[in-house]
Structure formats: C-alpha cells, structure tokens
Design a protein around this motif. Structure first.
Motif, PDB file in Angstrom:
ATOM      1  N   UNK A 262       6.005  48.134  60.886  1.00  0.00           N
ATOM      2  CA  UNK A 262       6.393  48.570  59.268  1.00  0.00           C
ATOM      3  C   UNK A 262       5.154  48.525  58.545  1.00  0.00           C
ATOM      4  N   UNK A 263       5.294  49.295  57.205  1.00  0.00           N
ATOM      5  CA  UNK A 263       4.195  49.335  56.366  1.00  0.00           C
ATOM      6  C   UNK A 263       3.625  47.800  56.043  1.00  0.00           C
ATOM      7  N   UNK A 264       4.385  46.772  56.118  1.00  0.00           N
ATOM      8  CA  UNK A 264       3.929  45.496  55.960  1.00  0.00           C
ATOM      9  C   UNK A 264       2.987  45.071  56.949  1.00  0.00           C
ATOM     10  N   UNK A 265       3.063  45.594  58.222  1.00  0.00           N
ATOM     11  CA  UNK A 265       2.049  45.347  59.264  1.00  0.00           C
ATOM     12  C   UNK A 265       0.756  46.094  59.018  1.00  0.00           C
ATOM     13  N   UNK A 266       0.965  47.532  58.452  1.00  0.00           N
ATOM     14  CA  UNK A 266      -0.393  47.936  58.035  1.00  0.00           C
ATOM     15  C   UNK A 266      -1.141  47.370  57.000  1.00  0.00           C
ATOM     16  N   UNK A 267      -0.125  46.809  56.024  1.00  0.00           N
ATOM     17  CA  UNK A 267      -0.759  46.319  54.803  1.00  0.00           C
ATOM     18  C   UNK A 267      -1.432  45.009  55.129  1.00  0.00           C
ATOM     19  N   UNK A 268      -0.924  44.156  56.046  1.00  0.00           N
ATOM     20  CA  UNK A 268      -1.461  42.975  56.382  1.00  0.00           C
ATOM     21  C   UNK A 268      -3.064  43.244  57.181  1.00  0.00           C
ATOM     22  N   UNK A 269      -2.859  44.316  58.040  1.00  0.00           N
ATOM     23  CA  UNK A 269      -4.152  44.603  58.844  1.00  0.00           C
ATOM     24  C   UNK A 269      -5.242  45.096  58.000  1.00  0.00           C
ATOM     25  N   UNK A 270      -4.809  45.962  57.020  1.00  0.00           N
ATOM     26  CA  UNK A 270      -5.651  46.608  56.088  1.00  0.00           C
ATOM     27  C   UNK A 270      -6.226  45.874  55.151  1.00  0.00           C
ATOM     28  N   UNK A 271      -5.308  44.730  54.523  1.00  0.00           N
ATOM     29  CA  UNK A 271      -5.520  43.820  53.390  1.00  0.00           C
ATOM     30  C   UNK A 271      -5.317  44.681  52.199  1.00  0.00           C
ATOM     31  N   UNK A 272      -4.632  45.457  52.109  1.00  0.00           N
ATOM     32  CA  UNK A 272      -4.205  46.100  50.888  1.00  0.00           C
ATOM     33  C   UNK A 272      -2.608  46.234  50.610  1.00  0.00           C
TER      34      UNK A 272
ATOM     35  N   UNK B  41      -1.084  59.903  45.057  1.00  0.00           N
ATOM     36  CA  UNK B  41      -1.728  59.151  44.558  1.00  0.00           C
ATOM     37  C   UNK B  41      -3.318  59.279  44.503  1.00  0.00           C
ATOM     38  N   UNK B  42      -4.086  58.371  43.397  1.00  0.00           N
ATOM     39  CA  UNK B  42      -5.528  58.222  43.521  1.00  0.00           C
ATOM     40  C   UNK B  42      -5.693  56.979  44.270  1.00  0.00           C
ATOM     41  N   UNK B  43      -6.274  57.286  45.548  1.00  0.00           N
ATOM     42  CA  UNK B  43      -6.959  56.168  46.197  1.00  0.00           C
ATOM     43  C   UNK B  43      -8.220  56.335  46.631  1.00  0.00           C
ATOM     44  N   UNK B  44      -9.219  55.395  46.541  1.00  0.00           N
ATOM     45  CA  UNK B  44     -10.617  55.568  46.874  1.00  0.00           C
ATOM     46  C   UNK B  44     -10.629  55.948  48.498  1.00  0.00           C
ATOM     47  N   UNK B  45     -11.799  56.647  48.749  1.00  0.00           N
ATOM     48  CA  UNK B  45     -12.067  56.909  49.982  1.00  0.00           C
ATOM     49  C   UNK B  45     -12.184  55.608  50.879  1.00  0.00           C
ATOM     50  N   UNK B  46     -12.736  54.409  50.528  1.00  0.00           N
ATOM     51  CA  UNK B  46     -12.915  53.301  51.448  1.00  0.00           C
ATOM     52  C   UNK B  46     -11.627  53.064  51.632  1.00  0.00           C
ATOM     53  N   UNK B  47     -10.877  52.709  50.624  1.00  0.00           N
ATOM     54  CA  UNK B  47      -9.562  51.963  50.863  1.00  0.00           C
ATOM     55  C   UNK B  47      -8.534  52.857  51.780  1.00  0.00           C
ATOM     56  N   UNK B  48      -8.723  54.200  51.490  1.00  0.00           N
ATOM     57  CA  UNK B  48      -7.848  55.048  52.224  1.00  0.00           C
ATOM     58  C   UNK B  48      -8.529  55.037  53.947  1.00  0.00           C
TER      59      UNK B  48
END
Length: 352
Positions: A14-24, A37-44
């Motif tokens: 799920x999105x939650x798994x990706x969220x936890x793995x990426x820290x965002x 949306x406007x997301x920084x290159x580093x975050x992307x």
C-alpha cells in the motif's frame, strides 16, 4: 537508498508501505506516483526508489473499486509470432472456461526490460492472477511479482527458483533425453543449430543438458550454427546448408526448435540425403504441423497446452479458495517423438 523489504506475507503493498520505507507522508507518496503537485527532486527520488525496491505498483482502479480485483488474468509471454505460444494460450483459455476470469496478454519480445514495463502496466490494473513465461526475471520484475498479493504462476520451465507456483518441463532433462536417443541410434558426429541463447534461457538449458549427456557417452558437439531473430523455415534451410557444406562429415543435426528443423529437413531431402540413414535430424516443441509432412521430423513434445491449462487451473483454484498464494510445483514429462528422422544410422559396408 532504501533497504529492500523481505516479505513473508503476500498481502498487496500500500501507499503506507512506501511512505514508511521512504520516510515521507502518504499524501506526498501519492503525489509523486501520480506525478501531481510540487515535490522536490530529492523527495521524488526517495519515493520512486522506495517503490521500486519494494516492488510497489500503483493501483489505477479509482474510487470505490480501489481495493478490489478485476476478473482478468495477466498472461505474459515472449512472442505471438512463435508458433509455440498460441498453444499455451489455448490451454490457458481452456483452463479458465466456465468461470468469470479472462486472460489478457502482454508480449515481452524476450527482452527483460520490456517484461518490467509490461508487468508494471498489467499489475497496475489489479488482475486476479499472473501467468508469466519463464522463471528468469530482473530484480524489479521479481519484486513486483512477489509483492503483488495475487497468485503468480511461472510456466514452461522448472529448472530454477520460482516466485510462487510453477508449471512446466525440465529443459535440461529434455536435452539429456534427446542426446541419449541420438547416441542410441548410433550417431557420433553431431551438429547443433539454434537461436543465440543469452535471452532464450530455455534453449540454453536444453543445450546444457544435451552436451552433458553427450559428454557422458564420450561425445561432443562437433559444429554449431546460431542465428538472431525468430524461428523460420528459410532460416533452417540456410543454416543447414551452411553447416553441412562446412562439416560434411556430420551424421546428425539437432535443432533448437521444430521450424528450423523442418527447413533443414526439406533442404536435406532436396539434396538427396538419406534420412535417417545418412543423416538424422531432430527438433524441439512437438508442433502439430509436423504431422502434415510426408517425413515426420523427430521432436520432443513440450506439453504446451497442458502447461497452459494447469497454470490457469492453479489461478482459478486459488481464487476460489480465497488464498493469495498456491506455491504449487508441477513438472510435466516431455515426450520424445522419434518420427521418421531418428532411426538407427545406416552402417555402409565397404565393397569387397
């Protein structure tokens, strides 16, 4: 770089798994994956790397249908022009009869990177199962399949480590059995003709089994001829002429598939070569069209329709039982069909 997730559960990511793995946040993950949306290159980059390492595929089914599956089975094969795969598809269709599931086909052209693209798109529509030819995949493809949360059946080949279920034959065994039959026929000067094999893993394994069995009999392949591209009668004729003009002493030709074998057989007949006395021939696959020729090429029946049907029944059975994984291993036995070209070699006595 995120640490890859070791999964023991087959629930969908799920999105939650990706969220936890990426820290965002999940909202940020959603924006990145939907390219909104406007997301920084580093975050992307963090989000995309986490999704790729986890094997996450975004769900394109919107709204209330987002948590459901469609009644489609993703079938991923290397080629539609190769006569082998329509029989596989016929078996899959037969196995899915009398039920709501329908196959949808993706073609990879034997390219691993293309398989990644096809998997990504097909899994994004949340099919009820996946049937994929072969057991060699890129890390990204294996991750997507392992993380899909649906029955995955790899077909055609059992020589390796499957992700979930597997249905096929051992191609190394098929190669060994053909070599033993050739040796039993009295042939000792053997040539091999086939496709270049870095990407055709099943042909490579057959060749490995073939040469292994020959070595045990004290023999080796004396000449080889390889080609790029699909199987064709014309290619078989050209390769056979090239090989026998280069190595006229050969007494047996083993082809990696039936189509080039048929082309080679026709060339030998035109040259007046006695088959199988002067030269023996054999292909692989067991195509039905072989029965339409006055001289029947020796071959190995690869059980294609049976493989397709068994794979479809695994998917259908898993869904009916409500299980996400089946983990079945079905190895069928390839059948040697000697035809008219794998008889005993004629031994010519010298004139007194």
């Amino acid at each position: 770089m995120t640490e890859k997730l070791t999964r023991k559960s087959n629930r969908p990511l799920t999105l939650k798994d990706v969220s936890e793995a990426s820290g965002v946040s999940e909202m940020t993950v959603s924006r990145v994956l939907r390219n909104r949306g406007d997301v920084s290159t580093t975050t992307r980059e963090k989000v995309l790397t986490a999704a790729r390492d986890l094997g996450y595929v975004p769900n394109k089914i919107a709204g209330a249908l987002a948590s459901s599956r469609v009644n489609l089975v993703a079938v991923i094969i290397p080629s539609l022009s190769n006569m082998v795969f329509p029989e596989v598809l016929s078996g899959i269709s037969e196995g899915l009869e009398d039920g709501p599931l329908q196959p949808v086909v993706g073609v990879t052209h034997y390219r691993p990177e293309r398989e990644e693209q096809v998997l990504y798109e097909m899994l994004s529509w949340r099919p009820s199962g996946v049937i994929v030819a072969g057991i060699e995949h890129t890390e990204a493809s294996r991750a997507m399949l392992a993380a899909s949360g649906i029955p995955v059946v790899e077909i055609m080949d059992t020589d390796g480590r499957p992700i979930d279920s597997v249905v096929g034959i051992s191609h190394r065994r098929a190669g060994r059995e053909m070599a033993r039959a050739i040796v039993k026929g009295g042939y000792t000067k053997i040539g091999f003709l086939g496709t270049k094999m870095p990407l055709d893993h099943r042909a490579r394994k057959r060749f490995e089994g073939f040469t292994e069995a020959l070595a045990k009999a004290g023999l080796e392949v004396m000449d080889q001829e390889f080609y790029d591209g699909g199987s064709a009668l014309v290619k078989g004729r050209e390769m056979t002429q090239t090989m026998l003009e280069r190595s006229p002493e050969l007494d047996f030709l083993y082809y990696s598939n039936d189509l080039i074998g048929l082309g080679g057989m026709l060339w030998c007949i035109e040259q007046g070569l006695e088959i199988p006395g002067r030269i023996g021939l054999a292909g692989f696959n067991g195509l039905n069209m072989l029965n339409g020729f006055p001289t029947r090429l020796a071959t190995m029946n690869a059980m294609r329709r049976e493989i397709g049907k068994a794979a479809a029944e695994i998917v259908k059975g898993s869904i009916a039982e409500g299980t996400a994984t089946a983990g079945q291993h079905i190895e069928l036995t390839p059948k040697l069909e000697p035809g008219d070209t794998l008889g005993r070699k004629t031994v010519f006595d010298p004139e007194p």
